[in-house]
Design an enzyme around this catalytic site. Sequence first.
Site, PDB file in Angstrom:
ATOM      1  N   ASP A 115     -24.576  -8.538  -4.307  1.00 36.86           N
ATOM      2  CA  ASP A 115     -24.335  -9.817  -4.972  1.00 36.86           C
ATOM      3  C   ASP A 115     -24.467 -10.919  -3.912  1.00 36.86           C
ATOM      4  O   ASP A 115     -25.579 -11.332  -3.585  1.00 36.86           O
ATOM      5  CB  ASP A 115     -22.939  -9.725  -5.595  1.00 36.86           C
ATOM      6  CG  ASP A 115     -22.581 -10.905  -6.472  1.00 36.86           C
ATOM      7  OD1 ASP A 115     -23.298 -11.159  -7.444  1.00 36.86           O
ATOM      8  OD2 ASP A 115     -21.571 -11.564  -6.179  1.00 36.86           O
TER       9      ASP A 115
ATOM     10  N   ASP B 122     -23.510   0.233  -4.996  1.00 37.06           N
ATOM     11  CA  ASP B 122     -23.753   0.024  -6.426  1.00 37.06           C
ATOM     12  C   ASP B 122     -24.574  -1.240  -6.665  1.00 37.06           C
ATOM     13  O   ASP B 122     -25.591  -1.223  -7.352  1.00 37.06           O
ATOM     14  CB  ASP B 122     -22.443  -0.010  -7.235  1.00 37.06           C
ATOM     15  CG  ASP B 122     -21.402  -0.993  -6.693  1.00 37.06           C
ATOM     16  OD1 ASP B 122     -21.648  -1.648  -5.658  1.00 37.06           O
ATOM     17  OD2 ASP B 122     -20.328  -1.099  -7.308  1.00 37.06           O
TER      18      ASP B 122
HETATM   19  P1  IMP Z   1     -21.133  -8.851  -2.301  1.00 30.01           P
HETATM   20  O1  IMP Z   1     -20.410  -8.700  -1.008  1.00 30.01           O
HETATM   21  O2  IMP Z   1     -20.869 -10.184  -2.939  1.00 30.01           O
HETATM   22  O3  IMP Z   1     -22.599  -8.534  -2.209  1.00 30.01           O
HETATM   23  O4  IMP Z   1     -20.443  -7.873  -3.296  1.00 30.01           O
HETATM   24  C1  IMP Z   1     -20.843  -6.617  -3.513  1.00 30.01           C
HETATM   25  C2  IMP Z   1     -19.757  -5.858  -4.251  1.00 30.01           C
HETATM   26  O5  IMP Z   1     -19.180  -6.637  -5.301  1.00 30.01           O
HETATM   27  C3  IMP Z   1     -20.357  -4.664  -4.904  1.00 30.01           C
HETATM   28  O6  IMP Z   1     -20.217  -3.559  -4.071  1.00 30.01           O
HETATM   29  C4  IMP Z   1     -19.551  -4.515  -6.173  1.00 30.01           C
HETATM   30  O7  IMP Z   1     -18.482  -3.642  -5.928  1.00 30.01           O
HETATM   31  C5  IMP Z   1     -19.037  -5.890  -6.480  1.00 30.01           C
HETATM   32  N1  IMP Z   1     -19.837  -6.530  -7.540  1.00 30.01           N
HETATM   33  C6  IMP Z   1     -20.745  -7.533  -7.418  1.00 30.01           C
HETATM   34  N2  IMP Z   1     -21.280  -7.866  -8.612  1.00 30.01           N
HETATM   35  C7  IMP Z   1     -20.723  -7.039  -9.511  1.00 30.01           C
HETATM   36  C8  IMP Z   1     -20.898  -6.862 -10.925  1.00 30.01           C
HETATM   37  O8  IMP Z   1     -21.691  -7.537 -11.624  1.00 30.01           O
HETATM   38  N3  IMP Z   1     -20.131  -5.885 -11.482  1.00 30.01           N
HETATM   39  C9  IMP Z   1     -19.267  -5.111 -10.795  1.00 30.01           C
HETATM   40  N4  IMP Z   1     -19.074  -5.233  -9.476  1.00 30.01           N
HETATM   41  C10 IMP Z   1     -19.796  -6.191  -8.834  1.00 30.01           C
HETATM   42 MG    MG Z   2     -19.540  -1.801  -4.231  1.00 37.08          MG
END
Ligand code: IMP
Ligand code: MG
Length: 183
Positions: A107, A104
């Site tokens: 981040d 999705d």
């Molecule tokens: P990362 O490991 O920090 O890249 O996190 C990725 C995961 O965090 C994604 O798969 C989302 O499920 C969740 N995530 C990150 N940002 C958002 C947001 O703005 N809204 C909802 N879920 C988010």
């Molecule tokens: Mg996710």
Amino acid sequence: MTEKDARRAIERVLFTKDDIAAKVRELASRIDVDYRGKDLVAVCVLNGAMIFFADLIRAMSVPAEVDSVCASSYGNGTRSCGTVTFGKDVGTDIRGRHVLLVEDIIDSGLTMAALTEELKKREPASVRVCALLDKPSRRVNGFTADYTGFEIPDEFVVGYGLDLGGKYRCLDSICVLAREKSE
Ligand code: IMP
Ligand code: MG
């Protein structure tokens, strides 16, 4: 929570249903070109990508076997806790096959970096990532997706599968939450 209650917390719509549909078609066309004639396994990263995944695989014309994985670096908050937890694993034998992870949003990049590393140990022919959304300003590593839908600023978004503590996934647009509700 009713949809009416959910709407109260929405600050603004970032991408409408039509914006998203157009982007899904564009991503599917690129994937079709790149994977024509290849043995493709499309993997949905649960739970956030479930709606995007369902739309994307139906917009693609290359055939793909489908599977899912559950990986998360979030509890119920809006910031990564830095530890990636694997829930459900991919059941398909991916050795020698082309894997496309469908996510999705990227981040910090921690979830996708950990997940692609894990899957590469199983010796697939390739592992690529297709993410609907990307927040490049939040990255803590050098991770980049192979296919990105929309780049967005550092704001917490919900809808079209994305949640906050399990809520708002069913909205058909992607929205920014009012700050007091998201943090
Ligand atoms: P990362 O490991 O920090 O890249 O996190 C990725 C995961 O965090 C994604 O798969 C989302 O499920 C969740 N995530 C990150 N940002 C958002 C947001 O703005 N809204 C909802 N879920 C988010
Ligand atoms: Mg996710």
